[in-house]
Design a protein around this motif. Sequence first.
Motif, PDB file in Angstrom:
ATOM      1  N   THR A 268       8.085   5.896  -8.468  1.00  0.00           N
ATOM      2  CA  THR A 268       7.194   5.474  -9.552  1.00  0.00           C
ATOM      3  C   THR A 268       5.749   5.623  -9.108  1.00  0.00           C
ATOM      4  O   THR A 268       5.414   5.352  -7.964  1.00  0.00           O
ATOM      5  N   GLY A 269       4.900   6.036 -10.028  1.00  0.00           N
ATOM      6  CA  GLY A 269       3.474   6.137  -9.739  1.00  0.00           C
ATOM      7  C   GLY A 269       2.755   6.620 -10.979  1.00  0.00           C
ATOM      8  O   GLY A 269       3.372   7.218 -11.860  1.00  0.00           O
ATOM      9  N   THR A 270       1.468   6.375 -11.015  1.00  0.00           N
ATOM     10  CA  THR A 270       0.696   6.832 -12.177  1.00  0.00           C
ATOM     11  C   THR A 270       0.796   8.344 -12.314  1.00  0.00           C
ATOM     12  O   THR A 270       0.990   8.866 -13.406  1.00  0.00           O
TER      13      THR A 270
ATOM     14  N   HIS B  11      -5.735  -1.463 -13.407  1.00  0.00           N
ATOM     15  CA  HIS B  11      -6.215  -0.421 -12.500  1.00  0.00           C
ATOM     16  C   HIS B  11      -7.646  -0.717 -12.035  1.00  0.00           C
ATOM     17  O   HIS B  11      -7.968  -0.573 -10.855  1.00  0.00           O
TER      18      HIS B  11
ATOM     19  N   GLU C 125       7.242   3.565   1.085  1.00  0.00           N
ATOM     20  CA  GLU C 125       6.826   4.197  -0.167  1.00  0.00           C
ATOM     21  C   GLU C 125       6.757   5.700  -0.008  1.00  0.00           C
ATOM     22  O   GLU C 125       6.975   6.235   1.082  1.00  0.00           O
ATOM     23  N   GLY C 126       6.467   6.401  -1.101  1.00  0.00           N
ATOM     24  CA  GLY C 126       6.252   7.838  -1.053  1.00  0.00           C
ATOM     25  C   GLY C 126       4.807   8.116  -0.655  1.00  0.00           C
ATOM     26  O   GLY C 126       4.044   7.182  -0.392  1.00  0.00           O
ATOM     27  N   SER C 127       4.419   9.379  -0.625  1.00  0.00           N
ATOM     28  CA  SER C 127       3.037   9.677  -0.222  1.00  0.00           C
ATOM     29  C   SER C 127       2.053   9.134  -1.264  1.00  0.00           C
ATOM     30  O   SER C 127       0.921   8.809  -0.933  1.00  0.00           O
ATOM     31  N   GLY C 128       2.497   9.009  -2.506  1.00  0.00           N
ATOM     32  CA  GLY C 128       1.646   8.426  -3.545  1.00  0.00           C
ATOM     33  C   GLY C 128       2.489   7.754  -4.607  1.00  0.00           C
ATOM     34  O   GLY C 128       2.144   7.755  -5.787  1.00  0.00           O
ATOM     35  N   GLU C 129       3.614   7.182  -4.185  1.00  0.00           N
ATOM     36  CA  GLU C 129       4.543   6.557  -5.147  1.00  0.00           C
ATOM     37  C   GLU C 129       5.243   5.373  -4.489  1.00  0.00           C
ATOM     38  O   GLU C 129       5.353   5.311  -3.277  1.00  0.00           O
TER      39      GLU C 129
ATOM     40  N   TYR D 172      -5.551   8.127   2.889  1.00  0.00           N
ATOM     41  CA  TYR D 172      -4.709   9.172   2.305  1.00  0.00           C
ATOM     42  C   TYR D 172      -4.525  10.384   3.200  1.00  0.00           C
ATOM     43  O   TYR D 172      -3.714  11.265   2.885  1.00  0.00           O
TER      44      TYR D 172
ATOM     45  N   ILE E 153       1.166  -0.189  -9.955  1.00  0.00           N
ATOM     46  CA  ILE E 153       1.138  -0.724 -11.316  1.00  0.00           C
ATOM     47  C   ILE E 153       2.347  -0.200 -12.096  1.00  0.00           C
ATOM     48  O   ILE E 153       2.920  -0.902 -12.926  1.00  0.00           O
ATOM     49  N   THR E 154       2.787   1.007 -11.764  1.00  0.00           N
ATOM     50  CA  THR E 154       4.006   1.527 -12.383  1.00  0.00           C
ATOM     51  C   THR E 154       5.211   0.729 -11.866  1.00  0.00           C
ATOM     52  O   THR E 154       6.127   0.403 -12.622  1.00  0.00           O
ATOM     53  N   ARG E 155       5.207   0.415 -10.567  1.00  0.00           N
ATOM     54  CA  ARG E 155       6.278  -0.415  -9.971  1.00  0.00           C
ATOM     55  C   ARG E 155       6.390  -1.727 -10.725  1.00  0.00           C
ATOM     56  O   ARG E 155       7.482  -2.156 -11.116  1.00  0.00           O
TER      57      ARG E 155
ATOM     58  N   LEU F 178       1.503  -0.337  -1.220  1.00  0.00           N
ATOM     59  CA  LEU F 178       0.519  -0.517  -2.290  1.00  0.00           C
ATOM     60  C   LEU F 178       1.228  -1.158  -3.493  1.00  0.00           C
ATOM     61  O   LEU F 178       2.324  -0.723  -3.860  1.00  0.00           O
TER      62      LEU F 178
ATOM     63  N   LYS G  40      -6.606   0.960  -2.213  1.00  0.00           N
ATOM     64  CA  LYS G  40      -6.562   2.419  -2.289  1.00  0.00           C
ATOM     65  C   LYS G  40      -7.870   2.915  -1.679  1.00  0.00           C
ATOM     66  O   LYS G  40      -8.887   3.052  -2.371  1.00  0.00           O
TER      67      LYS G  40
END
Length: 306
Positions: free
Chosen positions: A254-256, A57, A193-197, A164, A219-221, A216, A159
């Motif tokens: 997926t996302g933090t 991160h 992607e999603g709005s934050g995923e 955003y 990191i979860t991906r 993006l 990021k």
Amino acid sequence: MVQKTKKIWMDGKFVDWDDARIHVMAHTLHYGVGVFEGIRCYKTEGGGSAVFRLKEHVDRLFDSAHILTLDIPYTAEEICQAIRKTLHVNGLTEGYIRPIAFIGEGEMGLYARSNPVHAAIAVWPWGSYLGEEGLKKGIRAKVSSFCRPHVNSAMTKAKINGYYVNSVMAKWEAVKSGYDEAVLLDTEGYVAEGSGENIFIVRNGILQTSPLTSILPGITRDSVLNIARKLDIPVKESRFSRDEMYIAEEMFFTGTAAEITPVREVDDRRVGTGKPGPVTKQIQEKFFDIVRGRDALFSHWLDVLK
Ligand SMILES: Cc1ncc(COP(=O)(O)O)c(C=O)c1O
């Protein structure tokens, strides 16, 4: 409401949560030029606590700054250390970590290259972003009327705060229309992607996610791809269209913040059985085992707090 903690790290010092303020003439407030991260820390088996993939991160924070040509006046190791200390002074053993670097006041106008760059780190308790119920039963998503911007308009590997606005508009639109989350297509019409995923689907038993081309690098991906390979689940990173989500057997974000959130419906079409499927459940379970320190194979992803 954000659940306040005691202290925020600002430019190398701890200040009280309510005193961590910036001037109305701060450049970033006007133009969105800044970089940030979202990181989670979890309580682990045996009573400890660990930050999940801290180094990755913080490296991404510095990559974002490099892409933007923003000079963060600290090293990556200093930011990692400051994150650990911020958790410690607040006595936070589980929650969310938000490092941010932004441009302060000085000159006005777009150029303003002599303005100071500030850095701050806030931490607070934060449960599942798309809801406990969403984690268990899945959420409803809608393809957004907003696109993930062209790769030459919004840098995909950074990021950057201002980017955003597009995500916020997509999220507002989705929620206002009665859905939980937005799916953004890229400028060629493929699922981005999603709005934050990031987004995964399962089709014909193969776990598939959009390639890194226009998204993006989550990191979860990356964690999910590694977990899937370890579990012998076939994976592919290749583009897919919106209707491939409609006929997918399974789908998840997926996302933090979102962690591994199943999607039970997209554009009013049931995904698979309308319940989290076996691949999603297997990966979700493994993910939570890993972040909670119950899987020695992935213990190198945990920055254990002392
Ligand atoms: C646009 C976007 N895509 C994907 C992600 C997922 O990234 P990560 O898993 O690193 O949190 C995020 C969250 O940071 C995001 O904002």
